[in-house]
Write a protein that holds these residues in place. Structure first.
Motif, PDB file in Angstrom:
ATOM      1  N   GLY A  77       0.809  -1.216   0.000  1.00 45.01           N
ATOM      2  CA  GLY A  77       0.000   0.000   0.000  1.00 45.01           C
ATOM      3  C   GLY A  77       0.839   1.260   0.000  1.00 45.01           C
ATOM      4  N   LEU A  78       1.953   1.229   0.698  1.00 50.96           N
ATOM      5  CA  LEU A  78       2.856   2.383   0.689  1.00 50.96           C
ATOM      6  C   LEU A  78       3.328   2.661  -0.726  1.00 50.96           C
ATOM      7  CD1 LEU A  78       4.837   4.520   1.826  1.00 50.96           C
ATOM      8  CD2 LEU A  78       6.400   2.642   2.311  1.00 50.96           C
ATOM      9  N   LEU A  79       3.835   1.652  -1.377  1.00 49.73           N
ATOM     10  CA  LEU A  79       4.384   1.828  -2.725  1.00 49.73           C
ATOM     11  C   LEU A  79       3.303   2.219  -3.737  1.00 49.73           C
ATOM     12  CD1 LEU A  79       6.749  -1.278  -2.681  1.00 49.73           C
ATOM     13  CD2 LEU A  79       7.371   1.118  -2.283  1.00 49.73           C
ATOM     14  N   PHE A  81      -0.422   8.754  -6.303  1.00 49.36           N
ATOM     15  CA  PHE A  81      -0.569  10.202  -6.121  1.00 49.36           C
ATOM     16  C   PHE A  81       0.515  10.979  -6.860  1.00 49.36           C
ATOM     17  CE2 PHE A  81      -3.577   8.988  -2.846  1.00 49.36           C
ATOM     18  CZ  PHE A  81      -4.568   9.932  -3.027  1.00 49.36           C
ATOM     19  N   GLU A  82       1.679  10.417  -7.013  1.00 54.80           N
ATOM     20  CA  GLU A  82       2.733  11.092  -7.790  1.00 54.80           C
ATOM     21  C   GLU A  82       2.373  11.183  -9.271  1.00 54.80           C
ATOM     22  OE1 GLU A  82       6.719  10.094  -5.126  1.00 54.80           O
ATOM     23  OE2 GLU A  82       6.139   8.701  -6.734  1.00 54.80           O
ATOM     24  N   ARG A  83       1.530  10.267  -9.743  1.00 54.79           N
ATOM     25  CA  ARG A  83       1.142  10.251 -11.165  1.00 54.79           C
ATOM     26  C   ARG A  83      -0.077  11.122 -11.487  1.00 54.79           C
ATOM     27  NH1 ARG A  83       1.305   4.663 -10.407  1.00 54.79           N
ATOM     28  NH2 ARG A  83      -0.919   4.607 -10.902  1.00 54.79           N
ATOM     29  N   ILE A  84      -0.774  11.619 -10.498  1.00 50.78           N
ATOM     30  CA  ILE A  84      -1.961  12.442 -10.779  1.00 50.78           C
ATOM     31  C   ILE A  84      -1.493  13.742 -11.418  1.00 50.78           C
ATOM     32  CG2 ILE A  84      -3.878  13.744  -9.764  1.00 50.78           C
ATOM     33  CD1 ILE A  84      -4.098  11.592  -7.636  1.00 50.78           C
ATOM     34  N   PRO A  85      -2.058  14.081 -12.579  1.00 49.47           N
ATOM     35  CA  PRO A  85      -1.666  15.347 -13.234  1.00 49.47           C
ATOM     36  C   PRO A  85      -1.964  16.545 -12.333  1.00 49.47           C
ATOM     37  CG  PRO A  85      -3.027  14.005 -14.699  1.00 49.47           C
ATOM     38  CD  PRO A  85      -3.069  13.355 -13.346  1.00 49.47           C
ATOM     39  N   GLN A  86      -1.075  17.517 -12.364  1.00 48.63           N
ATOM     40  CA  GLN A  86      -1.206  18.680 -11.483  1.00 48.63           C
ATOM     41  C   GLN A  86      -2.556  19.381 -11.640  1.00 48.63           C
ATOM     42  OE1 GLN A  86       2.079  21.381 -11.575  1.00 48.63           O
ATOM     43  NE2 GLN A  86       1.244  22.663  -9.960  1.00 48.63           N
ATOM     44  N   LEU A 113       2.602  16.303   0.483  1.00 44.35           N
ATOM     45  CA  LEU A 113       1.646  15.301   0.957  1.00 44.35           C
ATOM     46  C   LEU A 113       2.220  13.890   0.816  1.00 44.35           C
ATOM     47  CD1 LEU A 113      -1.625  16.851  -0.479  1.00 44.35           C
ATOM     48  CD2 LEU A 113      -0.994  16.691   1.935  1.00 44.35           C
ATOM     49  N   VAL A 114       2.902  13.629  -0.299  1.00 47.65           N
ATOM     50  CA  VAL A 114       3.527  12.324  -0.496  1.00 47.65           C
ATOM     51  C   VAL A 114       4.564  12.076   0.596  1.00 47.65           C
ATOM     52  CG1 VAL A 114       5.093  11.008  -1.999  1.00 47.65           C
ATOM     53  CG2 VAL A 114       3.085  12.153  -2.983  1.00 47.65           C
ATOM     54  N   GLU A 115       5.382  13.080   0.873  1.00 44.52           N
ATOM     55  CA  GLU A 115       6.405  12.950   1.910  1.00 44.52           C
ATOM     56  C   GLU A 115       5.777  12.626   3.267  1.00 44.52           C
ATOM     57  OE1 GLU A 115      10.171  15.542   3.639  1.00 44.52           O
ATOM     58  OE2 GLU A 115       8.553  16.603   2.613  1.00 44.52           O
TER      59      GLU A 115
END
Length: 171
Positions: free
Chosen positions: A34-36, A42-47, A112-114
């Motif tokens: 789940g972490l990965l 979320f890193e892939r969601i377009p800005q 948020l990812v951090e």
């Protein structure tokens, strides 16, 4: 131990969908996977979609992400209480009030990812520290009985649920 080992009395029926979404992984595997997956998702969601709402009163992806982080902290706090003092009764929390006061949309997705990564690593270490007997302990939260191990699986399944919602309604 997998969700198949859980008794239906260890969590509220409302959470069965979350438990089912974990599959046949162990608790520690589900938290790691789940972490990965959550970080990558979320890193892939377009800005341009970070603050998007598909309907007027719906949360944005950033608000959903912070909801996952906040909920994980609450679920870990409950697990810790029940692990250290069985039969504890804790109040519920209003996720809508949390979201309304989160200021998530003023934060960067990287931030948020951090935060998510730090919280999930702490969750992993917490659940890893529990013995088999401690994982079976129970307490009451929001007027409903729940086991320590069910809270761990709830963390994993809750994230899977919200990633599906974002995929279906936001992207």
């Amino acid at each position: 131990m997998t969700t198949a080992d859980l008794s239906l009395s260890e969590y509220q029926p409302y959470f069965k969908n979350y438990m089912d979404s974990v599959g046949e992984m162990s608790l520690m595997e589900s938290l790691t996977k789940g972490l990965l997956e959550t970080q990558s998702f979320f890193e892939r969601i377009p800005q341009e979609k970070h603050a998007y709402r598909y309907a007027p009163d719906k949360w944005t992806p950033k608000e959903i992400f912070l909801h996952l982080i906040d909920s994980e902290r609450v679920f870990c706090s409950r697990a810790l209480h029940f692990a250290r003092a069985a039969n504890t009764e804790l109040p519920g929390f209003d996720e809508n009030e949390f979201a309304a006061n989160s200021n998530a949309n003023f934060r960067t997705m990287d931030n948020l990812v951090e935060e998510f990564v730090a919280v999930r690593r702490a969750s992993f270490l917490l659940f890893q520290s529990f013995s088999k007997d401690v994982l079976l302990q129970r307490g009451k939260a929001n007027q409903a009985e729940v086991s320590v191990r069910a809270l761990g699986f709830l963390i994993a399944g809750h994230a899977v649920h919200h990633l599906k919602v974002i995929e279906e309604r936001y992207l």
